[in-house]
Design an enzyme around this catalytic site. Structure first.
Site, PDB file in Angstrom:
ATOM      1  N   LYS A 151      59.428   8.250 -14.060  1.00  0.00           N
ATOM      2  CA  LYS A 151      58.012   7.867 -14.115  1.00  0.00           C
ATOM      3  C   LYS A 151      57.521   7.785 -15.566  1.00  0.00           C
ATOM      4  O   LYS A 151      56.852   6.832 -15.947  1.00  0.00           O
ATOM      5  CB  LYS A 151      57.138   8.886 -13.344  1.00  0.00           C
ATOM      6  CG  LYS A 151      57.501   9.048 -11.878  1.00  0.00           C
ATOM      7  CD  LYS A 151      56.548   9.989 -11.154  1.00  0.00           C
ATOM      8  CE  LYS A 151      56.585  11.431 -11.621  1.00  0.00           C
ATOM      9  NZ  LYS A 151      57.844  12.152 -11.376  1.00  0.00           N
ATOM     10  N   ARG A 176      49.742  14.726  -6.771  1.00  0.00           N
ATOM     11  CA  ARG A 176      50.917  15.359  -6.175  1.00  0.00           C
ATOM     12  C   ARG A 176      50.587  16.019  -4.845  1.00  0.00           C
ATOM     13  O   ARG A 176      51.488  16.540  -4.185  1.00  0.00           O
ATOM     14  CB  ARG A 176      51.458  16.430  -7.121  1.00  0.00           C
ATOM     15  CG  ARG A 176      52.549  15.946  -8.087  1.00  0.00           C
ATOM     16  CD  ARG A 176      52.801  17.065  -9.062  1.00  0.00           C
ATOM     17  NE  ARG A 176      54.102  17.157  -9.624  1.00  0.00           N
ATOM     18  CZ  ARG A 176      54.430  16.716 -10.853  1.00  0.00           C
ATOM     19  NH1 ARG A 176      53.572  16.059 -11.583  1.00  0.00           N
ATOM     20  NH2 ARG A 176      55.634  16.926 -11.325  1.00  0.00           N
ATOM     21  N   ARG A 207      68.522  16.407 -19.780  1.00  0.00           N
ATOM     22  CA  ARG A 207      67.675  15.587 -20.652  1.00  0.00           C
ATOM     23  C   ARG A 207      67.070  16.372 -21.821  1.00  0.00           C
ATOM     24  O   ARG A 207      66.823  17.563 -21.726  1.00  0.00           O
ATOM     25  CB  ARG A 207      66.607  14.844 -19.860  1.00  0.00           C
ATOM     26  CG  ARG A 207      65.524  15.686 -19.274  1.00  0.00           C
ATOM     27  CD  ARG A 207      64.570  14.809 -18.447  1.00  0.00           C
ATOM     28  NE  ARG A 207      63.573  15.629 -17.781  1.00  0.00           N
ATOM     29  CZ  ARG A 207      62.620  15.165 -16.996  1.00  0.00           C
ATOM     30  NH1 ARG A 207      62.533  13.876 -16.743  1.00  0.00           N
ATOM     31  NH2 ARG A 207      61.753  15.982 -16.429  1.00  0.00           N
ATOM     32  N   ARG A 232      62.677  20.646 -22.099  1.00  0.00           N
ATOM     33  CA  ARG A 232      61.577  21.248 -21.351  1.00  0.00           C
ATOM     34  C   ARG A 232      62.026  22.560 -20.734  1.00  0.00           C
ATOM     35  O   ARG A 232      63.133  22.658 -20.214  1.00  0.00           O
ATOM     36  CB  ARG A 232      61.114  20.285 -20.251  1.00  0.00           C
ATOM     37  CG  ARG A 232      60.232  19.190 -20.779  1.00  0.00           C
ATOM     38  CD  ARG A 232      59.907  18.145 -19.749  1.00  0.00           C
ATOM     39  NE  ARG A 232      59.512  18.667 -18.447  1.00  0.00           N
ATOM     40  CZ  ARG A 232      58.967  17.926 -17.494  1.00  0.00           C
ATOM     41  NH1 ARG A 232      58.740  16.635 -17.715  1.00  0.00           N
ATOM     42  NH2 ARG A 232      58.654  18.445 -16.330  1.00  0.00           N
ATOM     43  N   ARG A 266      60.818  22.403  -7.831  1.00  0.00           N
ATOM     44  CA  ARG A 266      60.062  21.159  -8.070  1.00  0.00           C
ATOM     45  C   ARG A 266      60.390  20.120  -6.993  1.00  0.00           C
ATOM     46  O   ARG A 266      59.500  19.411  -6.512  1.00  0.00           O
ATOM     47  CB  ARG A 266      60.379  20.605  -9.467  1.00  0.00           C
ATOM     48  CG  ARG A 266      59.786  21.464 -10.577  1.00  0.00           C
ATOM     49  CD  ARG A 266      60.482  21.253 -11.912  1.00  0.00           C
ATOM     50  NE  ARG A 266      60.213  19.949 -12.500  1.00  0.00           N
ATOM     51  CZ  ARG A 266      60.911  19.446 -13.531  1.00  0.00           C
ATOM     52  NH1 ARG A 266      61.922  20.123 -14.059  1.00  0.00           N
ATOM     53  NH2 ARG A 266      60.591  18.281 -14.019  1.00  0.00           N
TER      54      ARG A 266
HETATM   55  P1  AMP Z   1      55.820  16.701 -14.857  1.00  0.00           P
HETATM   56  O1  AMP Z   1      55.900  16.517 -16.344  1.00  0.00           O
HETATM   57  O2  AMP Z   1      54.980  15.644 -14.179  1.00  0.00           O
HETATM   58  O3  AMP Z   1      57.163  16.874 -14.223  1.00  0.00           O
HETATM   59  O4  AMP Z   1      55.030  18.080 -14.628  1.00  0.00           O
HETATM   60  C1  AMP Z   1      55.557  19.305 -15.089  1.00  0.00           C
HETATM   61  C2  AMP Z   1      54.924  20.451 -14.316  1.00  0.00           C
HETATM   62  O5  AMP Z   1      53.510  20.465 -14.557  1.00  0.00           O
HETATM   63  C3  AMP Z   1      55.048  20.381 -12.798  1.00  0.00           C
HETATM   64  O6  AMP Z   1      56.292  20.900 -12.327  1.00  0.00           O
HETATM   65  C4  AMP Z   1      53.870  21.237 -12.356  1.00  0.00           C
HETATM   66  O7  AMP Z   1      54.107  22.619 -12.561  1.00  0.00           O
HETATM   67  C5  AMP Z   1      52.799  20.812 -13.357  1.00  0.00           C
HETATM   68  N1  AMP Z   1      52.061  19.613 -12.901  1.00  0.00           N
HETATM   69  C6  AMP Z   1      52.027  18.383 -13.501  1.00  0.00           C
HETATM   70  N2  AMP Z   1      51.260  17.525 -12.816  1.00  0.00           N
HETATM   71  C7  AMP Z   1      50.803  18.207 -11.740  1.00  0.00           C
HETATM   72  C8  AMP Z   1      49.981  17.861 -10.635  1.00  0.00           C
HETATM   73  N3  AMP Z   1      49.475  16.624 -10.488  1.00  0.00           N
HETATM   74  N4  AMP Z   1      49.711  18.824  -9.710  1.00  0.00           N
HETATM   75  C9  AMP Z   1      50.208  20.081  -9.843  1.00  0.00           C
HETATM   76  N5  AMP Z   1      51.003  20.466 -10.846  1.00  0.00           N
HETATM   77  C10 AMP Z   1      51.305  19.541 -11.794  1.00  0.00           C
END
Ligand code: AMP
Length: 214
Positions: A13, A87, A126, A160, A171
């Site tokens: 994404k 989400r 990554r 990360r 996740r």
């Molecule tokens: P991402 O970079 O989108 O994979 O997000 C990393 C982490 O941030 C996720 O595993 C969640 O802990 C938190 N997070 C990011 N976006 C959301 C969202 N829309 N709702 C809830 N938690 C989020």
């Protein structure tokens, strides 16, 4: 054109949102990036979110809706890409309500389809350049010269804290339980399209460009 990129962690994404940002000037709105920035800056939100992110769990809907609402206010009438949000059903509802109030709408939701086994392999390998953010992978995309960023020549890289096998399991479970049901929500609205997220990134970009149109 306002769109959502929907898919599990590691589906690509962020990569595709950056492509759309570069190619078309759409604004990437990534709640993951916003939360990581809050953690790095040591804000109250960041302090509370850190342990949740590291465990691979979802941050509360209130926090996410506040973050995204603030950004939507800032970007005016520019086109945007939601990356990693919504989400949950509550987030999807809140976003619909906010957009309606602004007389704006979602035009397209693009699902990036990738199977779980591939996601784990992608995410656990990554890393990014600490200076310019260029993305790499231990197996699939090493820098041409080990330890030196192809894009900017930087020599520091970061990973990360949630890109490990244990957090990834949580996740993925959160994705299947709470996010995947949104596919049906947007299918019913008639705005869902899917692409093969297992193709090469440039090929996925071509599939997305074809859906977004000229
Ligand atoms: P991402 O970079 O989108 O994979 O997000 C990393 C982490 O941030 C996720 O595993 C969640 O802990 C938190 N997070 C990011 N976006 C959301 C969202 N829309 N709702 C809830 N938690 C989020």
């Amino acid at each position: 054109m306002n769109l959502i990129l929907l898919g599990p962690p590691g589906a690509g994404k962020g990569t595709q949102a950056q492509h759309l940002e570069r190619a078309r000037g759409y604004i990437q709105l990534s709640t993951g990036d916003m939360l990581r920035a809050a953690v790095a800056a040591g804000t109250e939100v960041g302090k509370r979110a850190k342990a949740i992110i590291d465990a691979g769990k979802l941050v509360s809907d209130d926090v996410i809706v506040a973050l995204i609402g603030e950004k939507l206010d800032q970007i005016g009438d520019k086109s945007f890409i939601l990356d990693g949000v919504p989400r949950t059903a509550a987030q999807a509802d809140a976003i619909d309500t906010m957009l309606r109030a602004k007389r704006r709408r979602l035009d397209l939701v693009i699902e990036l389809q990738v199977t779980d086994d591939i996601l784990v392999e992608r995410v656990t390998g990554r890393f990014t350049c600490a200076r310019c953010g260029a993305g790499y992978h231990d197996t699939f995309k090493r820098p041409a010269k080990d330890g030196v960023c192809d894009s900017c020549g930087g020599t520091e890289f970061k990973r990360r804290s949630d890109d490990n096998a244990a957090a990834m399991r949580t996740r993925l479970a959160a994705y299947h339980a709470q996010t995947a049901p949104l596919l049906d929500y947007y299918r019913k609205q008639g705005i869902l399209k899917s692409v093969d997220g297992m193709a090469e990134p440039a090929d996925v970009a071509r599939q997305i460009d074809a859906l977004v149109g000229p």
